[in-house]
Enzyme design. Structure first.
Site, PDB file in Angstrom:
ATOM      1  N   GLN A  22      32.286  33.785  39.022  1.00  0.00           N
ATOM      2  CA  GLN A  22      32.793  35.310  39.235  1.00  0.00           C
ATOM      3  C   GLN A  22      31.571  35.735  39.371  1.00  0.00           C
ATOM      4  OE1 GLN A  22      36.337  36.072  38.163  1.00  0.00           O
ATOM      5  NE2 GLN A  22      35.861  37.674  39.829  1.00  0.00           N
ATOM      6  N   LYS A  61      34.617  36.584  32.385  1.00  0.00           N
ATOM      7  CA  LYS A  61      36.146  36.064  32.461  1.00  0.00           C
ATOM      8  C   LYS A  61      36.615  35.821  30.838  1.00  0.00           C
ATOM      9  CE  LYS A  61      38.867  34.444  35.367  1.00  0.00           C
ATOM     10  NZ  LYS A  61      38.855  34.882  36.862  1.00  0.00           N
ATOM     11  N   ASP A  78      44.817  37.134  35.728  1.00  0.00           N
ATOM     12  CA  ASP A  78      44.489  35.542  36.613  1.00  0.00           C
ATOM     13  C   ASP A  78      45.766  35.071  36.001  1.00  0.00           C
ATOM     14  OD1 ASP A  78      42.073  34.251  37.560  1.00  0.00           O
ATOM     15  OD2 ASP A  78      42.817  32.701  36.197  1.00  0.00           O
ATOM     16  N   ASN A 124      50.784  34.900  42.074  1.00  0.00           N
ATOM     17  CA  ASN A 124      50.492  36.135  42.665  1.00  0.00           C
ATOM     18  C   ASN A 124      49.642  35.837  44.276  1.00  0.00           C
ATOM     19  OD1 ASN A 124      47.780  37.967  42.810  1.00  0.00           O
ATOM     20  ND2 ASN A 124      49.451  39.136  42.512  1.00  0.00           N
ATOM     21  N   SER A 176      39.885  45.357  42.842  1.00  0.00           N
ATOM     22  CA  SER A 176      39.694  45.916  41.620  1.00  0.00           C
ATOM     23  C   SER A 176      38.506  47.001  41.262  1.00  0.00           C
ATOM     24  CB  SER A 176      39.218  44.431  40.568  1.00  0.00           C
ATOM     25  OG  SER A 176      40.606  43.860  40.229  1.00  0.00           O
TER      26      SER A 176
HETATM   27  P1  NDP Z   1      49.733  33.011  38.851  1.00  0.00           P
HETATM   28  O1  NDP Z   1      49.942  32.904  37.129  1.00  0.00           O
HETATM   29  O2  NDP Z   1      50.346  34.336  39.344  1.00  0.00           O
HETATM   30  O3  NDP Z   1      50.105  31.808  39.381  1.00  0.00           O
HETATM   31  C1  NDP Z   1      49.747  30.317  39.062  1.00  0.00           C
HETATM   32  C2  NDP Z   1      50.552  29.253  40.060  1.00  0.00           C
HETATM   33  O4  NDP Z   1      49.887  28.188  40.012  1.00  0.00           O
HETATM   34  C3  NDP Z   1      51.917  29.332  39.729  1.00  0.00           C
HETATM   35  O5  NDP Z   1      52.737  29.008  40.583  1.00  0.00           O
HETATM   36  C4  NDP Z   1      51.605  27.967  38.858  1.00  0.00           C
HETATM   37  O6  NDP Z   1      52.781  27.339  38.631  1.00  0.00           O
HETATM   38  C5  NDP Z   1      50.556  27.302  39.277  1.00  0.00           C
HETATM   39  N1  NDP Z   1      49.652  26.546  38.425  1.00  0.00           N
HETATM   40  C6  NDP Z   1      48.959  27.155  37.229  1.00  0.00           C
HETATM   41  N2  NDP Z   1      48.476  26.115  36.739  1.00  0.00           N
HETATM   42  C7  NDP Z   1      48.976  24.890  37.230  1.00  0.00           C
HETATM   43  C8  NDP Z   1      48.618  23.592  36.700  1.00  0.00           C
HETATM   44  N3  NDP Z   1      47.850  23.430  35.800  1.00  0.00           N
HETATM   45  N4  NDP Z   1      49.297  22.717  37.856  1.00  0.00           N
HETATM   46  C9  NDP Z   1      49.901  22.910  38.846  1.00  0.00           C
HETATM   47  N5  NDP Z   1      50.288  24.326  39.380  1.00  0.00           N
HETATM   48  C10 NDP Z   1      49.758  25.367  38.533  1.00  0.00           C
HETATM   49  O7  NDP Z   1      48.102  33.064  38.994  1.00  0.00           O
HETATM   50  P2  NDP Z   1      47.569  33.759  40.263  1.00  0.00           P
HETATM   51  O8  NDP Z   1      48.195  33.455  41.483  1.00  0.00           O
HETATM   52  O9  NDP Z   1      46.902  35.054  39.857  1.00  0.00           O
HETATM   53  O10 NDP Z   1      46.113  32.745  40.298  1.00  0.00           O
HETATM   54  C11 NDP Z   1      46.160  31.492  41.059  1.00  0.00           C
HETATM   55  C12 NDP Z   1      44.717  31.128  41.294  1.00  0.00           C
HETATM   56  O11 NDP Z   1      43.941  32.078  41.783  1.00  0.00           O
HETATM   57  C13 NDP Z   1      43.871  30.885  39.901  1.00  0.00           C
HETATM   58  O12 NDP Z   1      42.897  29.662  40.471  1.00  0.00           O
HETATM   59  C14 NDP Z   1      43.013  32.014  39.873  1.00  0.00           C
HETATM   60  O13 NDP Z   1      41.939  31.838  39.246  1.00  0.00           O
HETATM   61  C15 NDP Z   1      42.690  32.392  41.173  1.00  0.00           C
HETATM   62  N6  NDP Z   1      42.348  33.821  41.533  1.00  0.00           N
HETATM   63  C16 NDP Z   1      43.397  34.793  40.941  1.00  0.00           C
HETATM   64  C17 NDP Z   1      43.027  35.754  41.505  1.00  0.00           C
HETATM   65  C18 NDP Z   1      43.990  37.069  41.060  1.00  0.00           C
HETATM   66  O14 NDP Z   1      43.531  38.392  41.640  1.00  0.00           O
HETATM   67  N7  NDP Z   1      45.045  37.020  40.450  1.00  0.00           N
HETATM   68  C19 NDP Z   1      41.931  36.644  42.091  1.00  0.00           C
HETATM   69  C20 NDP Z   1      41.076  35.304  42.643  1.00  0.00           C
HETATM   70  C21 NDP Z   1      41.157  34.098  42.132  1.00  0.00           C
HETATM   71  P3  NDP Z   1      53.683  27.205  37.151  1.00  0.00           P
HETATM   72  O15 NDP Z   1      54.272  28.798  36.938  1.00  0.00           O
HETATM   73  O16 NDP Z   1      54.435  26.183  36.970  1.00  0.00           O
HETATM   74  O17 NDP Z   1      52.558  27.200  36.030  1.00  0.00           O
HETATM   75  O1  2IT Z   2      39.196  35.184  39.905  1.00  0.00           O
HETATM   76  C1  2IT Z   2      39.209  36.461  40.089  1.00  0.00           C
HETATM   77  O2  2IT Z   2      38.471  37.014  40.738  1.00  0.00           O
HETATM   78  C2  2IT Z   2      40.262  37.132  39.410  1.00  0.00           C
HETATM   79  N1  2IT Z   2      41.245  36.919  38.694  1.00  0.00           N
HETATM   80  C3  2IT Z   2      40.299  38.668  39.682  1.00  0.00           C
HETATM   81  C4  2IT Z   2      39.230  39.428  38.561  1.00  0.00           C
HETATM   82  C5  2IT Z   2      39.291  40.922  38.801  1.00  0.00           C
HETATM   83  O3  2IT Z   2      38.528  41.558  37.928  1.00  0.00           O
HETATM   84  O4  2IT Z   2      39.811  41.526  39.709  1.00  0.00           O
END
Ligand code: NDP
Ligand code: 2IT
Length: 446
Positions: A111, A126, A166, A241, A378
């Site tokens: 981050q 984080k 996250d 997401n 953000s």
């Molecule tokens: P969500 O919780 O909305 O979705 C996560 C997705 O990934 C779900 O479909 C979940 O499936 C799957 N998943 C999570 N863990 C596992 C695992 N161990 N094995 C297989 N599938 C898995 O999270 P986000 O979409 O917010 O985050 C996804 C990724 O993006 C993460 O790496 C996060 O750090 C990164 N990220 C997120 C940001 C944000 O703004 N939200 C910003 C930048 C990066 P299930 O429901 O079955 O667990």
């Molecule tokens: O991994 C990431 O960049 C996030 N989960 C978003 C962090 C934030 O502060 O919006």
């Protein structure tokens, strides 16, 4: 790796035993930094790398709560305030049973450089918990979030530390936590959390931002080869997401998303994903990908034992979790002619898979560049909160797009200037690092 960097890396491993994900994230950054320490030997003399790898502050706390049966549950909460050289600590909260200190530290370390690349005034942090939201009732999630914030609030503040979502933390959880922060402090301090609801200080486009931004970044990569998303076959992994809004932007740019997944399996839909159905299942019903297959005749569940990366595509967007795309997956993607891999998730591609993709001249974007649109938006939410204003969707998306185009340009040009043309890993690591290191140098010994 350069022997001097290797020695520092070994000291980081020794000081942080058992934190494999953190070691992996540090090694990946260090592998890019050899030319930087050649140009700036003062970074070694002043132990800049050792300092950057040591979090400014790490908070670990008990989170007791009561489940619906009245039984007491105890989880562990974390907040790693890693680096505040460029602004208040900023970064999401992850609720997932796999969370431990090593995961939070890898995410916090990434981050720092991601936030630096956005060009906005945000430091790196984080947090999260080993709480598993799956299968919990809404009241259980609320009680957990309230207990989590009852301890964490004392460390937060719009000028101090600003969490967001996250994995496992979305608008619902941010609502419970913001409500509790407001009760405890008796302050309507909008800028203390981001990812808030639109009615109470949130920003339009924040929900879409990470996925949209990843696709804008990947589109910029395609443009360097005279191509666009138009007509491309794409898969996303995950269906949370990031994955959902990456898929939405691909469709807007004329591509077809033919597959997605969750931890229970993957789905292939040759007609292209029906996003309304997927959103209904994932965002409203909190269901599984198998529910999608039951309601969509063109969709099939993938082979058990297979993976989403077996589907032949032009662009692959890992958007689920760390180390979900391994060497074998990369080799299959390469064999099937993949042109671009852009990380929507944090560190989803294993180091050997990244090497294979780069050796095969596949355009590869590391998460700290490609998924920076979430945290960047953000920061735009914080700007709106600070000015007690709210911007419309179109203007906010324009800002996001401009930020992602700029990150692409900075990474591309930094890679060129360090004799690594087209290498976005080198570009992102060096450009992200240099700004933080310069600020820390200006502050004296910090
Ligand atoms: P969500 O919780 O909305 O979705 C996560 C997705 O990934 C779900 O479909 C979940 O499936 C799957 N998943 C999570 N863990 C596992 C695992 N161990 N094995 C297989 N599938 C898995 O999270 P986000 O979409 O917010 O985050 C996804 C990724 O993006 C993460 O790496 C996060 O750090 C990164 N990220 C997120 C940001 C944000 O703004 N939200 C910003 C930048 C990066 P299930 O429901 O079955 O667990
Ligand atoms: O991994 C990431 O960049 C996030 N989960 C978003 C962090 C934030 O502060 O919006």
């Amino acid at each position: 790796m350069d022997p001097k960097l290797e020695a520092v890396f070994q000291s980081v491993v020794a000081r942080n035993p058992g934190e494999a994900e953190f070691h992996q994230a540090v090694r990946e950054v260090f592998e890019s930094l050899e030319p930087v320490i050649q140009r700036h030997p003062e970074y070694l003399e002043s132990k800049m790398l050792e300092r950057i790898c040591e979090p400014e502050r790490q908070i670990i706390f008990r989170v007791p709560w009561q489940d619906d049966r009245g039984d007491v549950q105890v989880n562990r909460g974390f907040r790693v305030e890693f680096n505040s050289a460029l602004g208040p600590y900023k970064g999401g909260l992850r609720f997932h049973p796999s969370v431990y200190l090593g995961v939070i530290k890898f995410l916090g370390f990434e981050q720092i450089f991601k936030n630096s690349l956005t060009g906005l005034p945000i430091g790196g942090g984080k947090g999260g918990s080993d709480f598993d939201p799956r299968g919990k009732s809404e009241s259980e999630v609320m009680r957990f979030c309230q207990s989590f914030m009852t301890e964490l609030y004392r460390h937060l503040g719009e000028y101090t530390d600003v969490p967001a979502g996250d994995i496992g933390v979305g608008g619902r959880e941010i609502g419970f936590m913001f409500g509790q922060y407001k009760r405890i402090t008796n302050r309507y301090e909008s800028g203390v959390l981001t990812g808030k609801g639109i009615a109470w200080g949130g920003s339009l486009v924040r929900t879409e931002a990470t996925g949209y931004g990843t696709v804008v970044f990947a589109n910029e990569m395609l443009k360097t080869r005279g191509e666009t998303f138009d007509g491309k076959r794409v898969v996303v992994s995950g269906s949370g997401n990031v994955a959902i809004y990456a898929a939405e932007k691909v469709a807007q740019l004329g591509g077809t998303v033919v597959g997605f997944s969750d931890s229970g399996g993957f789905v292939v839909d040759e007609k292209g994903i029906n996003l309304d159905l997927l959103k209904q299942i994932k965002e409203v019903e909190r269901g599984r990908v198998s529910d999608y297959v039951e309601r969509r005749p063109s969709a099939k569940l993938g082979n058990s034992g297979g993976s989403i990366w077996d589907v032949p595509v032009d662009v692959a967007l890992p958007c689920a979790t760390q180390n979900e795309l391994n060497l074998g997956n990369a080799q299959t993607l390469i064999k099937n002619g993949v042109q671009v891999v852009a990380e929507g998730a944090n560190m989803p591609t294993t180091p050997d898979a990244i090497h294979a993709l780069r050796d095969a001249k596949v355009l590869f974007a590391p998460g700290k560049a490609a998924n920076a649109g979430g945290v960047a938006t953000s920061a735009l939410e914080m700007q709106q909160n600070a000015s007690r204003d709210s911007w419309d969707f179109e203007y906010t998306e324009e800002r996001l797009t401009a930020i992602m185009e700029n990150i692409h340009e900075v990474c591309y040009e930094t890679a060129e200037s360090y004799d690594a043309p087209g290498d976005y890993v080198v570009g992102a690591n060096i450009a992200g690092f240099e700004k933080v290191a310069k600020a820390m140098q200006a502050f004296g010994l910090v």
